[in-house]
Design a protein around this motif. Structure first.
Motif, PDB file in Angstrom:
ATOM      1  N   LYS A 246       0.829  -1.205   0.000  1.00 48.44           N
ATOM      2  CA  LYS A 246       0.000   0.000   0.000  1.00 48.44           C
ATOM      3  C   LYS A 246       0.866   1.258   0.000  1.00 48.44           C
ATOM      4  CE  LYS A 246      -3.985   2.124   2.306  1.00 48.44           C
ATOM      5  NZ  LYS A 246      -4.856   2.013   1.125  1.00 48.44           N
ATOM      6  N   LEU A 247       1.895   1.263   0.843  1.00 45.07           N
ATOM      7  CA  LEU A 247       2.769   2.434   0.909  1.00 45.07           C
ATOM      8  C   LEU A 247       3.601   2.594  -0.361  1.00 45.07           C
ATOM      9  CD1 LEU A 247       4.000   2.399   4.616  1.00 45.07           C
ATOM     10  CD2 LEU A 247       2.306   3.909   3.554  1.00 45.07           C
ATOM     11  N   ASN A 248       4.004   1.484  -0.953  1.00 46.58           N
ATOM     12  CA  ASN A 248       4.722   1.573  -2.229  1.00 46.58           C
ATOM     13  C   ASN A 248       3.846   2.224  -3.296  1.00 46.58           C
ATOM     14  OD1 ASN A 248       7.248   0.525  -1.569  1.00 46.58           O
ATOM     15  ND2 ASN A 248       6.616  -1.587  -1.946  1.00 46.58           N
ATOM     16  N   GLU A 249       2.581   1.856  -3.292  1.00 43.70           N
ATOM     17  CA  GLU A 249       1.651   2.415  -4.277  1.00 43.70           C
ATOM     18  C   GLU A 249       1.423   3.907  -4.027  1.00 43.70           C
ATOM     19  OE1 GLU A 249      -2.997   1.905  -5.797  1.00 43.70           O
ATOM     20  OE2 GLU A 249      -2.187   0.604  -4.238  1.00 43.70           O
ATOM     21  N   LEU A 250       1.132   4.272  -2.774  1.00 45.93           N
ATOM     22  CA  LEU A 250       0.857   5.672  -2.446  1.00 45.93           C
ATOM     23  C   LEU A 250       2.068   6.563  -2.705  1.00 45.93           C
ATOM     24  CD1 LEU A 250      -1.136   5.362   0.910  1.00 45.93           C
ATOM     25  CD2 LEU A 250      -2.023   6.122  -1.291  1.00 45.93           C
ATOM     26  N   ALA A 251       3.219   6.133  -2.220  1.00 37.24           N
ATOM     27  CA  ALA A 251       4.425   6.940  -2.383  1.00 37.24           C
ATOM     28  C   ALA A 251       4.897   6.945  -3.829  1.00 37.24           C
ATOM     29  CB  ALA A 251       5.527   6.419  -1.469  1.00 37.24           C
ATOM     30  N   GLY A 252       4.773   5.794  -4.486  1.00 34.68           N
ATOM     31  CA  GLY A 252       5.232   5.697  -5.864  1.00 34.68           C
ATOM     32  C   GLY A 252       4.497   6.633  -6.800  1.00 34.68           C
ATOM     33  N   LYS A 253       3.182   6.709  -6.661  1.00 31.68           N
ATOM     34  CA  LYS A 253       2.410   7.563  -7.567  1.00 31.68           C
ATOM     35  C   LYS A 253       2.651   9.046  -7.296  1.00 31.68           C
ATOM     36  CE  LYS A 253      -2.013   7.854  -5.055  1.00 31.68           C
ATOM     37  NZ  LYS A 253      -3.449   7.490  -5.084  1.00 31.68           N
ATOM     38  N   ASN A 254       3.267   9.362  -6.140  1.00 28.50           N
ATOM     39  CA  ASN A 254       3.621  10.742  -5.822  1.00 28.50           C
ATOM     40  C   ASN A 254       5.104  11.039  -6.069  1.00 28.50           C
ATOM     41  OD1 ASN A 254       1.268  12.383  -4.499  1.00 28.50           O
ATOM     42  ND2 ASN A 254       1.061  10.297  -3.700  1.00 28.50           N
ATOM     43  N   GLY A 255       5.783  10.112  -6.721  1.00 25.16           N
ATOM     44  CA  GLY A 255       7.175  10.336  -7.092  1.00 25.16           C
ATOM     45  C   GLY A 255       8.152  10.343  -5.940  1.00 25.16           C
ATOM     46  N   VAL A 256       7.789   9.697  -4.849  1.00 27.37           N
ATOM     47  CA  VAL A 256       8.624   9.693  -3.638  1.00 27.37           C
ATOM     48  C   VAL A 256       9.576   8.501  -3.642  1.00 27.37           C
ATOM     49  CG1 VAL A 256       8.574   9.401  -1.124  1.00 27.37           C
ATOM     50  CG2 VAL A 256       6.946  10.931  -2.245  1.00 27.37           C
ATOM     51  N   GLY A 257      10.817   8.732  -3.212  1.00 30.01           N
ATOM     52  CA  GLY A 257      11.697   7.618  -2.891  1.00 30.01           C
ATOM     53  C   GLY A 257      12.769   7.257  -3.890  1.00 30.01           C
ATOM     54  N   VAL A 258      13.170   8.154  -4.782  1.00 29.95           N
ATOM     55  CA  VAL A 258      14.247   7.866  -5.731  1.00 29.95           C
ATOM     56  C   VAL A 258      15.550   8.444  -5.206  1.00 29.95           C
ATOM     57  CG1 VAL A 258      15.141   8.223  -8.061  1.00 29.95           C
ATOM     58  CG2 VAL A 258      12.707   7.779  -7.722  1.00 29.95           C
ATOM     59  N   ALA A 259      16.588   7.616  -5.145  1.00 34.58           N
ATOM     60  CA  ALA A 259      17.917   8.058  -4.724  1.00 34.58           C
ATOM     61  C   ALA A 259      18.919   7.708  -5.812  1.00 34.58           C
ATOM     62  CB  ALA A 259      18.317   7.390  -3.410  1.00 34.58           C
ATOM     63  N   ASP A 260      19.624   8.710  -6.298  1.00 34.17           N
ATOM     64  CA  ASP A 260      20.669   8.533  -7.302  1.00 34.17           C
ATOM     65  C   ASP A 260      21.987   8.836  -6.606  1.00 34.17           C
ATOM     66  OD1 ASP A 260      22.509   8.796  -9.385  1.00 34.17           O
ATOM     67  OD2 ASP A 260      21.064   9.709 -10.751  1.00 34.17           O
ATOM     68  N   MET A 261      22.857   7.841  -6.491  1.00 33.40           N
ATOM     69  CA  MET A 261      24.066   8.061  -5.694  1.00 33.40           C
ATOM     70  C   MET A 261      25.279   7.295  -6.208  1.00 33.40           C
ATOM     71  SD  MET A 261      23.297   5.797  -2.253  1.00 33.40           S
ATOM     72  CE  MET A 261      24.911   6.111  -1.528  1.00 33.40           C
ATOM     73  N   VAL A 262      26.435   7.836  -5.927  1.00 27.90           N
ATOM     74  CA  VAL A 262      27.701   7.135  -6.092  1.00 27.90           C
ATOM     75  C   VAL A 262      28.121   6.682  -4.698  1.00 27.90           C
ATOM     76  CG1 VAL A 262      30.135   7.334  -6.705  1.00 27.90           C
ATOM     77  CG2 VAL A 262      28.397   8.445  -8.126  1.00 27.90           C
ATOM     78  N   GLU A 263      28.303   5.381  -4.549  1.00 19.59           N
ATOM     79  CA  GLU A 263      28.581   4.822  -3.229  1.00 19.59           C
ATOM     80  C   GLU A 263      29.921   4.107  -3.214  1.00 19.59           C
ATOM     81  OE1 GLU A 263      26.209   0.618  -3.263  1.00 19.59           O
ATOM     82  OE2 GLU A 263      25.099   2.393  -3.899  1.00 19.59           O
ATOM     83  N   ASN A 264      30.413   3.856  -2.031  1.00 24.18           N
ATOM     84  CA  ASN A 264      31.663   3.122  -1.856  1.00 24.18           C
ATOM     85  C   ASN A 264      31.358   1.652  -1.635  1.00 24.18           C
ATOM     86  OD1 ASN A 264      33.828   5.228  -1.806  1.00 24.18           O
ATOM     87  ND2 ASN A 264      32.497   6.053  -0.220  1.00 24.18           N
ATOM     88  N   ARG A 265      31.693   0.842  -2.609  1.00 23.74           N
ATOM     89  CA  ARG A 265      31.483  -0.594  -2.480  1.00 23.74           C
ATOM     90  C   ARG A 265      32.469  -1.199  -1.491  1.00 23.74           C
ATOM     91  NH1 ARG A 265      30.544  -3.102  -8.599  1.00 23.74           N
ATOM     92  NH2 ARG A 265      28.407  -2.336  -8.885  1.00 23.74           N
ATOM     93  N   LEU A 266      32.076  -2.318  -0.938  1.00 23.20           N
ATOM     94  CA  LEU A 266      32.924  -3.033   0.005  1.00 23.20           C
ATOM     95  C   LEU A 266      34.227  -3.471  -0.648  1.00 23.20           C
ATOM     96  CD1 LEU A 266      33.480  -4.521   2.675  1.00 23.20           C
ATOM     97  CD2 LEU A 266      32.062  -6.395   1.835  1.00 23.20           C
ATOM     98  N   VAL A 267      34.179  -3.827  -1.943  1.00 25.08           N
ATOM     99  CA  VAL A 267      35.362  -4.367  -2.620  1.00 25.08           C
ATOM    100  C   VAL A 267      36.364  -3.285  -3.002  1.00 25.08           C
ATOM    101  CG1 VAL A 267      34.200  -6.419  -3.484  1.00 25.08           C
ATOM    102  CG2 VAL A 267      34.135  -4.304  -4.835  1.00 25.08           C
ATOM    103  N   GLY A 268      36.086  -2.019  -2.677  1.00 28.33           N
ATOM    104  CA  GLY A 268      37.100  -0.990  -2.827  1.00 28.33           C
ATOM    105  C   GLY A 268      36.879   0.029  -3.923  1.00 28.33           C
TER     106      GLY A 268
END
Length: 407
Positions: A246-268
């Motif tokens: 239910k929350l995925n549907e409600l938040a999704g249709k409102n464009g909530v929850g997208v993260a675009d990131m460069v992260e540090n992987r464990l392997v270095g």
């Protein structure tokens, strides 16, 4: 005739694991048992997956529905801990891996398999997460990681390998994204996303919409928690799967929850991912807000440190460790009074607090008010400031004395 040794394959039906079955047949003399663990990938990925595995050459196939266990014992435990990796990633892929590893071990033990095979690349984090889970739960099981030994070096070559053997895969050369989905999130990696300069396109979204395409009117939703666990949406009690959907549907249709990131992987190395976590974003913000009114200052500050460590433990695949279990004991203790309701406002990609309440709230309007009150004597603050500032005063007097003496 000597029976063949058995191997359990972590099978998703996707590109990597689809080509692993014929590769195992061509290079080993194994009885292949394919195991697909359903953590909420959706029917598009799990429907007919057992038949597909057998058609691809597997001797036996399992489809295990562990969605409720995934949410109740893993995702919601992570939520209570407040774990966020590098201030942005809500650990959707990471939190599913220990459970999948656990189920692979259970099937291997049930079937008497001496090997477990996974389709993780040698550059990623998942190889670590799966293998640490296997080692922690049954160190006698041997692990085979095809991506570390075969001649296939790219997703394009993997696609060609599959096409040459008439193996249907959901990834085509024109759209070679690597995606991982469960009830908590959906991740996108690869292709044009590998350059941080390239803006990701909203056409890749599957759980959300672009903020500009979201409704022009805000959506309000109330989430009720009991001891840190979400159990109500708009006053209706739901089981964990229903609540997440239910929350995925409600938040999704409102464009909530997208993260675009460069992260540090464990392997270095660093990597870039685009993560869709609509319902999880709402829950994370709401849970944190409820803690603001129910936890005292010192506990909140210490828990922030625990949250950061918890995120690293989870990201690094160290779920089945004494430290994680010990941190869970602390987390569970902090959640005893994290009960109440948080009202959220969802609007064009934004998720903001619209109100919060709890029977265990430490917030007192009588103490916080700027109006006249009979609870707080403002004269008391003078003595407090004198004592609180005493070290500063002593140091200032010393500096003055040394200056006068020319030292």
């Amino acid at each position: 005739m000597k029976s063949k040794e058995k191997v359990v394959l972590a099978y998703s039906g996707g590109l990597d694991t689809s080509i692993t079955i014929p590769w195992l047949q061509e290079n080993y003399d194994f009885e292949v048992i394919a195991v697909c663990v359903d953590v909420g990938q959706g029917e598009g990925e799990t429907f007919g997956v057992e038949e597909k595995a057998v058609r691809s050459g597997a001797n036996k196939a399992y489809l295990l529905d562990v969605r409720k266990e995934f949410l109740d014992e893993y995702a919601f435990q992570m939520l209570k801990a407040g774990a966020i990796y590098e201030d942005k990633y809500l650990l959707g892929t990471s939190v599913a891996r220990p459970l999948i590893g656990k189920k692979l071990v259970e099937i291997a033990e049930k079937e008497g398999a001496a090997y477990i095979v996974h389709g993780c690349t040698g550059k990623g984090n998942d190889q670590v997460r799966f293998e640490l889970a296997i080692k922690a739960l049954n160190p006698s099981i041997k692990i085979i990681a095809p991506w570390r030994v075969w001649d296939i070096k790219s997703r394009e070559q993997a696609i060609e390998y599959a096409e040459a053997r008439n193996i249907p895969v959901p990834v085509k050369k024109k759209s070679p994204y690597s995606m991982d989905r469960n009830l908590w999130h959906l991740s996108h990696e690869g292709a044009d996303l590998e350059s941080p300069w390239n803006e990701h396109q909203s056409s890749i979204y599957k759980m959300t919409v672009a903020p500009e395409d979201a409704p022009d009117k805000a959506t309000y939703v109330e989430i009720g928690f009991e001891k840190g666990i979400p159990v109500y949406v708009d006053g209706e009690k739901l089981d964990s799967i229903e609540l997440m959907e239910k929350l995925n549907e409600l938040a999704g249709k409102n464009g909530v929850g997208v993260a675009d990131m460069v992260e540090n992987r464990l392997v270095g190395m660093k990597s870039r991912g685009v993560y869709e976590t609509p319902g999880g974003t709402v829950l994370t913000i709401a849970h944190r807000e409820l803690e603001r009114i129910t936890l005292d200052k010192d506990t909140s500050l210490f828990k922030a440190m625990v949250s950061q460590k918890y995120a690293s433990i989870l990201y690094d695949g160290q779920w089945f460790t004494p430290l994680r279990e010990a941190l869970d004991a602390f987390v569970d203790s902090t959640q005893e009074m994290v009960t109440g309701t948080v009202k959220m406002k969802l609007y064009k990609g934004n998720c903001t607090i619209a109100g919060s309440k709890s029977p265990y709230s430490l917030y007192s309007e009588e103490l916080a008010t700027f109006s006249s009150d009979d609870v707080y004597n403002q004269k008391d603050s003078e003595g407090f400031i004198n004592l609180f500032g005493l070290p500063l005063k002593v140091r200032a007097l010393l500096n003055k004395k040394l200056k006068e003496e020319g030292k």
